[in-house]
Design a protein around this motif. Structure first.
Motif, PDB file in Angstrom:
ATOM      1  N   ASP A 161      -1.900  -5.320   2.715  1.00 55.50           N
ATOM      2  CA  ASP A 161      -1.207  -4.582   3.998  1.00 55.50           C
ATOM      3  C   ASP A 161      -2.295  -3.685   4.763  1.00 55.50           C
ATOM      4  OD1 ASP A 161       1.571  -5.448   2.915  1.00 55.50           O
ATOM      5  OD2 ASP A 161       0.747  -4.163   1.400  1.00 55.50           O
ATOM      6  N   TYR A 162      -2.312  -4.021   5.852  1.00 55.95           N
ATOM      7  CA  TYR A 162      -3.568  -3.225   6.893  1.00 55.95           C
ATOM      8  C   TYR A 162      -3.034  -3.433   8.076  1.00 55.95           C
ATOM      9  CZ  TYR A 162      -5.434  -7.657   7.584  1.00 55.95           C
ATOM     10  OH  TYR A 162      -5.548  -9.156   8.029  1.00 55.95           O
ATOM     11  N   GLY A 163      -4.047  -2.706   9.068  1.00 59.48           N
ATOM     12  CA  GLY A 163      -4.065  -2.871  10.486  1.00 59.48           C
ATOM     13  C   GLY A 163      -2.983  -2.750  11.268  1.00 59.48           C
ATOM     14  N   SER A 164      -2.436  -1.328  11.093  1.00 61.12           N
ATOM     15  CA  SER A 164      -1.180  -1.127  11.907  1.00 61.12           C
ATOM     16  C   SER A 164      -1.413  -0.687  13.424  1.00 61.12           C
ATOM     17  CB  SER A 164      -0.647   0.151  11.220  1.00 61.12           C
ATOM     18  OG  SER A 164      -1.384   1.083  10.725  1.00 61.12           O
ATOM     19  N   ALA A 165      -0.126  -0.591  14.210  1.00 57.39           N
ATOM     20  CA  ALA A 165       0.132  -0.183  15.491  1.00 57.39           C
ATOM     21  C   ALA A 165       1.344   0.324  15.571  1.00 57.39           C
ATOM     22  CB  ALA A 165      -0.259  -1.277  16.305  1.00 57.39           C
ATOM     23  N   LEU A 166       1.578   1.138  16.331  1.00 56.96           N
ATOM     24  CA  LEU A 166       3.086   1.898  16.926  1.00 56.96           C
ATOM     25  C   LEU A 166       3.555   1.212  17.932  1.00 56.96           C
ATOM     26  CD1 LEU A 166       2.214   5.625  15.923  1.00 56.96           C
ATOM     27  CD2 LEU A 166       3.871   4.078  14.536  1.00 56.96           C
ATOM     28  N   VAL A 167       4.766   1.042  18.096  1.00 64.06           N
ATOM     29  CA  VAL A 167       5.429   0.682  19.261  1.00 64.06           C
ATOM     30  C   VAL A 167       7.024   0.995  19.109  1.00 64.06           C
ATOM     31  CG1 VAL A 167       6.115  -1.768  18.252  1.00 64.06           C
ATOM     32  CG2 VAL A 167       6.197  -1.073  21.030  1.00 64.06           C
ATOM     33  N   GLY A 168       7.146   2.068  20.062  1.00 62.84           N
ATOM     34  CA  GLY A 168       8.619   2.617  20.037  1.00 62.84           C
ATOM     35  C   GLY A 168       8.527   3.436  18.744  1.00 62.84           C
ATOM     36  N   ASN A 169       9.725   3.264  17.973  1.00 66.74           N
ATOM     37  CA  ASN A 169       9.807   3.846  16.709  1.00 66.74           C
ATOM     38  C   ASN A 169       9.645   3.017  15.496  1.00 66.74           C
ATOM     39  OD1 ASN A 169      11.994   2.084  16.683  1.00 66.74           O
ATOM     40  ND2 ASN A 169      13.485   3.695  16.180  1.00 66.74           N
TER      41      ASN A 169
END
Length: 643
Positions: A161-169
């Motif tokens: 599990d890796y490589g995250s990004a945020l969009v909204g909540n």
């Protein structure tokens, strides 16, 4: 991470692959699996052979490489150790990989020794230069450590599990967990990765992840590392070379990585298109967006790359088309791997690199992007974000100091895990004492103003009874402190705060407005007269001396009852008797000039002190600069009476 730490899952692995050299059938079979990027199977075969006592230089290279490129550095250290025990005469790159692997087991001294050998062998390699110029890198990293608290994000599986990004909540990330494509990726024996979404509850807890984007986003091959526009309606993401049901390969039958774009139509992600600077012959991966959304950053090994993979940027035009990709240059990129860029709202570039002095494997680094697009000095983000193994995929909300990163560190649930962090805000205090420049007396009730680097007023303060002031400030910032006080000239000083918690001292010595004449005061200091100049070894008044004496003459005429004691001093570069006689003649010439120009002789006294009252260390036999000797050659006009 096993799957795609950067673009090496495609071409980079192909570059380092070796042909089988063993004469034994088992080794040949393992070599074939290694060449096919089936690293897990190759490792098992190689290790079974090695356990039987079979030693082969190429086998040890392949074992070390297989673990190194699968980011299992402690195991890579074991087999590179066997390689160097068998034959120390290896290519420079093996010294570098061995040094990196040694760090993963905490063997920093041996790693540094190996880097010294790499430095000798590698010639003009930037990695060697960076190491040579930052030999104290561990001390620097230690000093900058402790700025974050970290914890497992709570959404990790037993897979990667890796490589995250945020969009909204929501947090969007890549995962090989059960329920993704189901197909097995031979390099890792895990499923291909899909994108997942986890809702962030008001208390900050991440809810159970669900597949993100539908079949238009998640294919039967790898998807990872998304980034979203501010409005959340456009996503850029990494995928294997796959579109419209077809898998693309290069001439060596290697599937590269590409960047794709999708838009949100209603509730559905649609219009998946690949970006125009992709290629079947090199990889483009791990997108990031500038705060204004006008520049896309990414990692690639395209032609012109300085190392194994570099960071690039490309302009996004108003019509949605793209400019020509531009390499970020040697300030950022090395001969090794730079990847996983992220641009924070305060315009800092965070990225992963294994080409710079660090704690082992990929470390996260940061560089401020200037207004002209240049980059300030790259800094290691330090522990606990960075550790002995791979740390990457760093994203941060610069306003709150919170964010996420990925790591394969010990203690995780799966191979790669996502961690969340909170910044322990670095605290700096700009402080000092306001004083009179001439008397060094403290000045209470002075007004102090703090401005940022754009000269925007931040705070104001009034110095206390001891002349002290203090401002709370941010670390690693440039400020301007302005001090004003009645009857004093306003002063402004530039101050740069440290990058670690502490205090930055900025004293403010203010010069008086005009000249306040007091008994015991020196009119020479009042008027800025450092010395009355005479021709060498002479006591005659020169034109330059007459100009300075006019100031004293005027002051004495303005104050008819003022009396002055004229004092002349020399440096030590003649005999004591000579200097005393010379200074006496000069004091007398000065008094004679003032009398000649209208000052009554009974208002004037004077004496030459020679070298008897030096203001510094420059006595006989002491080596001093011309500037230091000059400080001793001075004239004083001491006020002895005013009534």
């Amino acid at each position: 991470m096993k799957i795609q730490k950067l673009v090496y899952s495609a071409l980079l692995l192909a570059v380092v692959l070796q042909n089988g050299y063993s004469q034994k059938a088992q080794v040949e079979a393992a070599d074939k699996k290694y060449e096919d990027n089936s690293f897990v199977d190759a490792i098992a075969t190689y290790e079974r052979i090695a356990e039987k006592g079979y030693k082969n230089e190429k086998m040890f290279q392949n074992l070390g490489n297989a673990y190194y490129f699968n980011a299992e550095l402690p195991k890579a250290e074991k087999w590179y150790g066997e390689l160097f025990a068998m034959n120390k005469n290896q290519e420079a790159e093996y010294y570098y990989r061995y040094a990196q692997s040694l760090k993963s087991t905490g063997k920093y001294d041996k790693s540094n020794e190996t880097m010294d050998q790499f430095n000798k062998k590698s010639g003009n390699d930037k990695r060697a230069k960076l190491y040579a110029s930052h030999k104290n890198y561990l001390e620097v990293i230690k000093a900058n450590s402790g700025r974050y608290t970290i914890e497992n994000a709570g959404i990790n599986s037993e897979s990667s599990d890796y490589g995250s990004a945020l969009v909204g909540n929501k947090l969007i990330f890549a995962s090989a967990r059960e329920g993704s494509t189901g197909k097995v990726f031979e390099q890792t024996n895990e499923s291909f990765t899909d994108l997942y979404a986890s809702k962030i509850s008001p208390n900050g807890k991440l809810e159970e992840p669900k597949p993100f984007g539908g079949k238009n986003i998640n294919s039967k091959f790898h998807e990872s590392t998304p980034v979203f526009t501010k409005d959340g309606k456009t996503v850029y993401f990494t995928r294997n070379n796959f579109l419209d049901g077809k898998k693309g390969k290069n001439a060596d039958k290697v599937t590269m990585l590409k960047l794709y774009k999708a838009t949100l139509v209603g509730d559905t992600w649609d219009n998946v298109t690949e970006l125009p600077f992709n290629s079947n012959n090199y990889s483009v991966a791990h997108p990031a967006l500038s705060p204004d959304g006008k520049t896309l950053y990414f990692a690639s090994d395209m032609p012109g790359t300085l190392g194994q993979s570099d960071l690039y940027k490309v302009a996004i035009k108003n019509d949605g088309s793209f400019g020509t990709p531009v390499n970020l240059g040697a300030t950022i990129n090395t001969e090794a791997r730079e990847s996983f860029p992220f641009i924070s709202d305060d315009n800092k570039l965070y990225f992963a690199s294994d080409g710079r002095p660090g704690l082992g494997g990929f470390d996260v680094f940061v560089s401020k992007i200037e207004q002209d697009g240049s980059f300030k000095e790259v800094q290691n983000v330090a522990a606990p974000i960075n550790g002995p193994q791979d740390d990457f995929g760093f994203i941060i909300d610069s306003k709150t100091g919170t964010g996420f990163f990925s790591s394969n560190r010990a203690g995780g649930k799966g191979y790669d895990d996502i961690y969340k962090f909170a910044e322990t805000r670095c605290n700096q205090q700009v402080e000092g004492v306001v004083t009179d420049l001439e008397t060094n007396m403290v000045l209470p009730n002075a007004k102090l103003s703090l401005f940022n680097e754009k000269f925007e007023l931040q705070k104001e303060f009034t110095s206390d009874a001891q002349g002290h002031y203090a401002f709370e400030a941010e670390c690693g910032k440039t400020y301007y402190v302005r001090a004003t006080a009645a009857n004093y000239v306003t002063k402004e000083s530039k101050v740069a705060t440290s990058t670690i918690t502490g205090k930055t001292n900025q004293p403010m010595a203010l010069e008086k407005v005009g000249c306040q004449i007091v008994i015991g005061g020196d009119l020479a200091k009042c008027f800025g007269i450092k010395v009355i100049y005479f021709d060498l070894n002479k006591a005659n008044i020169t034109k330059e001396a007459a100009f300075e004496l006019e100031k004293i003459l005027d002051a004495m005429k303005q104050h008819p009852k003022m009396k002055i004691d004229v004092r002349s001093h020399t440096d030590s570069r003649q005999s004591t008797s000579y200097n005393e006689a010379l200074s006496n003649r000069r004091a007398k010439s000065t008094i004679d000039w003032l009398v000649k120009n209208g000052i009554n002789a009974n208002r004037l006294t004077g004496k030459g002190y020679g070298e008897s009252q030096l203001v510094n260390k420059c006595s006989n036999g002491v080596e001093c600069s011309e500037e230091e000797h000059q400080a001793n050659r001075r004239s004083e006009f001491i006020v002895t009476a005013m009534n």
